[in-house]
Design an enzyme around this catalytic site. Structure first.
Site, PDB file in Angstrom:
ATOM      1  N   SER A 181       1.037  -1.262  -0.170  1.00  0.00           N
ATOM      2  CA  SER A 181      -0.050   0.082  -0.171  1.00  0.00           C
ATOM      3  C   SER A 181       0.787   1.341  -0.052  1.00  0.00           C
ATOM      4  O   SER A 181       1.986   1.326   0.430  1.00  0.00           O
ATOM      5  CB  SER A 181      -0.885  -0.082   1.247  1.00  0.00           C
ATOM      6  OG  SER A 181      -1.591   1.337   1.514  1.00  0.00           O
ATOM      7  N   TYR A 207      -1.216  -1.510  10.053  1.00  0.00           N
ATOM      8  CA  TYR A 207      -1.630  -1.485   8.521  1.00  0.00           C
ATOM      9  C   TYR A 207      -0.062  -1.251   7.894  1.00  0.00           C
ATOM     10  O   TYR A 207       0.407  -2.000   7.031  1.00  0.00           O
ATOM     11  CB  TYR A 207      -2.685  -1.015   7.969  1.00  0.00           C
ATOM     12  CG  TYR A 207      -3.175  -1.201   6.789  1.00  0.00           C
ATOM     13  CD1 TYR A 207      -3.618  -2.193   6.112  1.00  0.00           C
ATOM     14  CD2 TYR A 207      -2.799   0.012   5.799  1.00  0.00           C
ATOM     15  CE1 TYR A 207      -3.923  -2.324   4.902  1.00  0.00           C
ATOM     16  CE2 TYR A 207      -3.013  -0.040   4.337  1.00  0.00           C
ATOM     17  CZ  TYR A 207      -3.551  -1.250   3.766  1.00  0.00           C
ATOM     18  OH  TYR A 207      -3.775  -1.230   2.423  1.00  0.00           O
ATOM     19  N   LYS A 211       2.801  -3.102   5.889  1.00  0.00           N
ATOM     20  CA  LYS A 211       2.835  -2.921   4.442  1.00  0.00           C
ATOM     21  C   LYS A 211       4.147  -2.690   4.135  1.00  0.00           C
ATOM     22  O   LYS A 211       4.731  -2.819   2.919  1.00  0.00           O
ATOM     23  CB  LYS A 211       1.805  -1.799   4.101  1.00  0.00           C
ATOM     24  CG  LYS A 211       0.334  -2.337   3.976  1.00  0.00           C
ATOM     25  CD  LYS A 211       0.094  -3.448   2.771  1.00  0.00           C
ATOM     26  CE  LYS A 211      -1.201  -4.035   3.054  1.00  0.00           C
ATOM     27  NZ  LYS A 211      -1.507  -5.266   1.966  1.00  0.00           N
ATOM     28  N   THR A 242     -13.247  -0.266  -2.796  1.00  0.00           N
ATOM     29  CA  THR A 242     -13.485  -1.477  -2.572  1.00  0.00           C
ATOM     30  C   THR A 242     -14.302  -1.855  -1.136  1.00  0.00           C
ATOM     31  O   THR A 242     -14.278  -0.912  -0.524  1.00  0.00           O
ATOM     32  CB  THR A 242     -11.898  -2.414  -2.283  1.00  0.00           C
ATOM     33  OG1 THR A 242     -11.354  -1.808  -1.173  1.00  0.00           O
ATOM     34  CG2 THR A 242     -11.067  -2.134  -3.758  1.00  0.00           C
TER      35      THR A 242
END
Ligand SMILES: NC(=O)c1ccc[n+]([C@@H]2O[C@H](COP(=O)([O-])OP(=O)(O)OC[C@H]3O[C@@H](n4cnc5c(N)ncnc54)[C@H](OP(=O)(O)O)[C@@H]3O)[C@@H](O)[C@H]2O)c1
Length: 320
Positions: A181, A207, A211, A242
């Site tokens: 990401s 996160y 990543k 998404t």
């Protein structure tokens, strides 16, 4: 015509124009179409394939002729997506397998099953992703984002090494892709507390740091697997609309909604990394919109050799 390199780099550094559908629209003008049937005869596994970018990746791969195995947690959801793919691409060779990639035991079970039934594998896409709202541990005691983004993909890659090796030829390597990401730019490699046991936990921070770990892991795996004819790349998809983005970041989704890429646009570089000639000739590269990107904007922020070695040791120790 390809976008002039300077303009491309400016888009990239300004983040919003580069990561949004604007960046994709501008760059796309320079993309060369992938030849029809260029993935004929290739078998590719995609994790987190029930929806979002994973499902779009499956659609892109089967459209080019690949046989695809969708790895999902929820079989019913996976089969629904598989049926939609078959409706869209009649005759597509696409199957569903269940595996929770955050569970090392389940990854081992699934990989053994693949090794038993597949003589060769040509591609593996580590797409499954999570942003846990609070610190959560897997049954094996690992922080969930670390297990999903780093430990599971590390183990699955190594467990599938024999079939990936069998799929490689001198002119056509097998390809592993880690879907990272752009958020990784905000994080450095965590060295002293990779399981996020101390400090204030936030899903966004967990996160971003995992990543970042994926990008370094791709470089480390690239070295490890080079002798087996397997290339390893990481990439970031920009910002795509998404279920994951809508569910995990509702505020971001609301504000950026009109600017978000479609799932196909977000998945474009994942498909390209499996299909195009150029990424078959390199390994350990970080990509966005079909071009190599810097892994740090400030060279002094680059990881030390010790930090990189610590990540490797963490993965090996956790999966031994
Ligand atoms: N969309 C973006 O703008 C964006 C930006 C940067 C990076 N990414 C990355 O792109 C990848 C796909 O994201 P997305 O936006 O498509 O998210 P998504 O809609 O939430 O899809 C993620 C998929 O991963 C699956 N998954 C999660 N944990 C799993 C596990 N332990 N085992 C197996 N599957 C698991 C989910 O399955 P369930 O259906 O069972 O939950 C879901 O199908 C992620 O790695 C994400 O970090 C996306």
């Amino acid at each position: 015509m390809p976008l002039p390199r300077l303009l491309d780099a400016v888009l990239d550094r300004l983040v919003v124009p580069g990561y949004s559908k604007m960046g994709y629209a501008v760059r796309r003008a320079g993309f060369r179409a992938l030849p029809a049937g260029c993935l004929d005869g290739r078998t590719i596994i995609v994790t987190g394939a029930g929806g979002g970018l994973g499902a779009a990746t499956v659609r892109g791969l089967v459209a080019l002729g690949a046989r695809v195995e969708m790895v999902v947690r929820d079989r019913a959801r996976g089969e629904q997506t598989r049926d939609a793919v078959r409706d869209e691409h009649p005759g597509a060779a696409v199957d569903v397998a269940v595996c929770d990639v955050s569970s090392l035991a389940d990854v081992r079970r699934y990989a053994a099953e693949v090794r038993d039934r597949e003589p060769a594998l040509h591609g593996l896409v580590h797409n499954a992703g999570v942003m846990p709202p609070q610190r959560t541990e897997t049954a094996e005691g690992h922080e969930l984002a670390l297990a999903t983004h780093v430990l599971g993909p590390f183990l699955l890659t190594r467990e599938l090494r024999p079939v990936l090796r069998a799929g490689a030829t001198p002119t056509s390597p097998s390809r592993v892709v880690l879907v990272s990401s752009g958020g990784m730019y905000t994080a450095s490699l965590p060295t002293d507390d990779p399981e996020f046991r101390t400090g204030t936990y936030s899903g966004g921070a967990a996160y971003a740091r995992t990543k970042r770990m994926q990008v370094v892991l791709a470089e480390l795996l690239a070295d490890d697997l080079a002798g087996d004819g397997i290339v390893v790349h990481s990439m970031h998809p920009g910002w795509a609309d998404t279920p994951g983005v809508a569910g995990s970041m509702p505020g971001f989704h609301r504000v950026t909604g009109p600017l978000l890429r479609t799932e196909e646009q977000g998945a474009d570089t994942i498909v390209w990394l499996q299909a195009a000639a150029e990424p078959g000739h390199s390994t350990g590269v970080f990509w966005h919109d079909r071009a190599p990107r810097p892994t740090h904007y400030l060279p002094r922020a680059a990881e030390t050799p010790q930090a990189r070695a610590a990540l490797w040791t963490l993965c090996v120790d956790a999966t031994s």
